[in-house]
Structures are given as structure tokens and as C-alpha cells.
Design a protein around this motif. Sequence first.
Motif, short mmCIF file in Angstrom:
data_model
loop_
_atom_site.label_atom_id
_atom_site.label_comp_id
_atom_site.label_asym_id
_atom_site.label_seq_id
_atom_site.Cartn_x
_atom_site.Cartn_y
_atom_site.Cartn_z
N GLU A 65 35.13 9.69 -13.03
CA GLU A 65 35.36 9.16 -11.89
C GLU A 65 34.68 7.85 -11.71
O GLU A 65 34.97 7.09 -11.26
N ASN A 66 33.52 7.68 -12.49
CA ASN A 66 32.50 6.27 -12.50
C ASN A 66 33.34 5.04 -12.96
O ASN A 66 32.93 3.96 -12.77
N GLN A 67 34.47 5.49 -13.70
CA GLN A 67 35.15 4.10 -14.24
C GLN A 67 36.08 3.55 -13.32
O GLN A 67 36.54 2.42 -13.33
N SER A 107 36.19 2.71 -9.21
CA SER A 107 35.32 2.43 -8.13
C SER A 107 36.17 2.31 -6.82
O SER A 107 37.38 1.92 -7.03
N THR A 156 39.96 13.48 -12.80
CA THR A 156 39.61 12.11 -12.31
C THR A 156 40.65 11.46 -11.79
O THR A 156 40.75 11.05 -10.71
#
Length: 308
Positions: free
Chosen positions: A116-118, A120, A145
Motif C-alpha cells: 500500500e505504501n507504493q 499514495s 493492495t
Amino acid sequence: MRNIDVLCVGEVLVDFIGHQAGVDINNTRDYHRYLGGSPTNVAMNLARLGLKSVLVSTVGNDAFGEYIFKRLGEVGVDTNYISTIMDEPTSVIFVSRSETTPDFIPFRKADYRITENQISDDILAATTIFHTTCFALSKDPARTTILKKAKEAFDHGCKLSIDVNYAKKLWDSQAVALEVIKAYCAFNPLVKISEDDMERLFEQELSHDEIFNFFHSHGVDIVCLTLGSKGVKLSQKGKGIIQLPAIKVDNVMDATGAGDAFWSGFLFAYIKEKPIEKCLEVALQLAALKLQNVGRLPDNINILSDLL
């Protein structure tokens, strides 16, 4: 400000495509290396057509990963959201060279490790089309994700897109695949499917109307069914069906990536806000060009801009 035309989320692979045409993998003697992965192909094609395309994917910390960054950079795909992981190698796939749907053997390592942090909130707010594939949704953590970020993209007003390129060997079960596809369809994506994909997914031969009704009943307005050499059918919910013939290609060199080329052409025209029939015409032009080339599309694909 939507300054990203298409955000492609999913697999990036190194394809080894058989050098001998028209033979199965077990009879293929040698392979040539190409950059592959359906969302990767779409991102590259659209970048080469002059659009701003971003790829979200994952590679290993190895020479194939370096090759991927180099190739994507050469055509202008934004690679800032591709993650390099240390504990798995870059995924590779061996593909038969074929005039029809090719056979393949996947060695999946890094490609499904999308987190998920890829992706934003800012990227989603800047995106026009959020595109993914059934391949990318087949394995966690990419699946979780993508479904989460698809909802966020939808809430931001993005148009979603999916290539339902279902392959049984990639999924735990057909039942899981159907549930995941239905979950994505709730966000009313543009849907690209093929007859081969649908026969594998439903494990029976459904009529075109039954296929269209399945997707419409799960929230999809536009369903595009590719028919190989017979062309394409597109169903718009409540508006009927458009059918166009394929562009005749005398010497088919390689079908790998033809579906991606088709969908790249469709999304290109769609982003340019062209009528649906024009989107199909551009899609068929790009697919015909791909069938005449092994590996990537030729350098002159920007001539498609002249068709709009």
C-alpha cells in the motif's frame, strides 16, 4: 490537477518468448528476452504515445531489475513507484511464440509483492485512469493492495480499468478469482476481456450476451470483448452493442502483447475523450501493428495520434 494519464498497477516481468514460431514450450529450443507484464506493456505503449504513464510494481535487486528500469526509462514511463526488494528475484515468464493465445510458464517472485505504501493519496488524486489486470490480482499482497487502492481511486473520481486476463494456473481457485473480479467490478471499470479468458474463467463456453450480462450485473457499464481475428464487440449498459471487424494482417509474427496493444489504443483514445467507436478503431489499429512485430511495438506507433 490530474497530471497522470494512467496509473498502471501490477506485474512487471522479464518475458522469454520462444524463437521458434508455432511450437509448444516443450519443443522450443531457444528464447529471446523482452520486457513484459500486461500493465507494463500498457504503461510503455501509452508513454510512447505521448501520455504521462506511471507504473507501480515490484522487482528484485538483480540484473533483470536493472534491465526493467532501463527499458522503462528509455520510453518515459515514470518508475518512481516501482519497489526493489532484496529477498526475492525479479519474476520471469517463458512464453511460446504463437499466432493465437500463447502458453506460458511463470516463475513469480517479486512481481506480486506490491504494498500500500507504493500508492499514495496524492498519486490517486492526480490520476485519470487506474488500470490493473487479473494476473496482478491473483496473489497477495498485490491483491489486497490493488482492491483497497481501487476503491480509493474510485472515491477520488478516477476511471478504473481492468484486463480480465484470467489464467487458472495463477489462482488458488476459480471461485476466488470470480469473487475478486466481482469486487473490482463494483467500481465500474472499463473492462477488457477475450473469448479465451472467458472460457477459462467460467469453465464453459458462454454466449457473448451472457458474458456481457455477467459484467453489467456486477456494476460495469462498458465491456469490451476481443474476438481475435474476428474483431471486437463492445457492450454499453443500456445502449446496445458495437461490433467492428479486425484489421486484416497477412503475416502474423507474434500474438504476445496484442491484447495489451489493443487496450493501450482504446485507453489512449478514451483519455483523449473520443467517442467509443473511435476508441475501438484506434485499438484495432494498434493490435494489428503488434501482430506484425515480435516483442515490443515498432517505434512509429505515435502515428496513431494522427488518427484522432
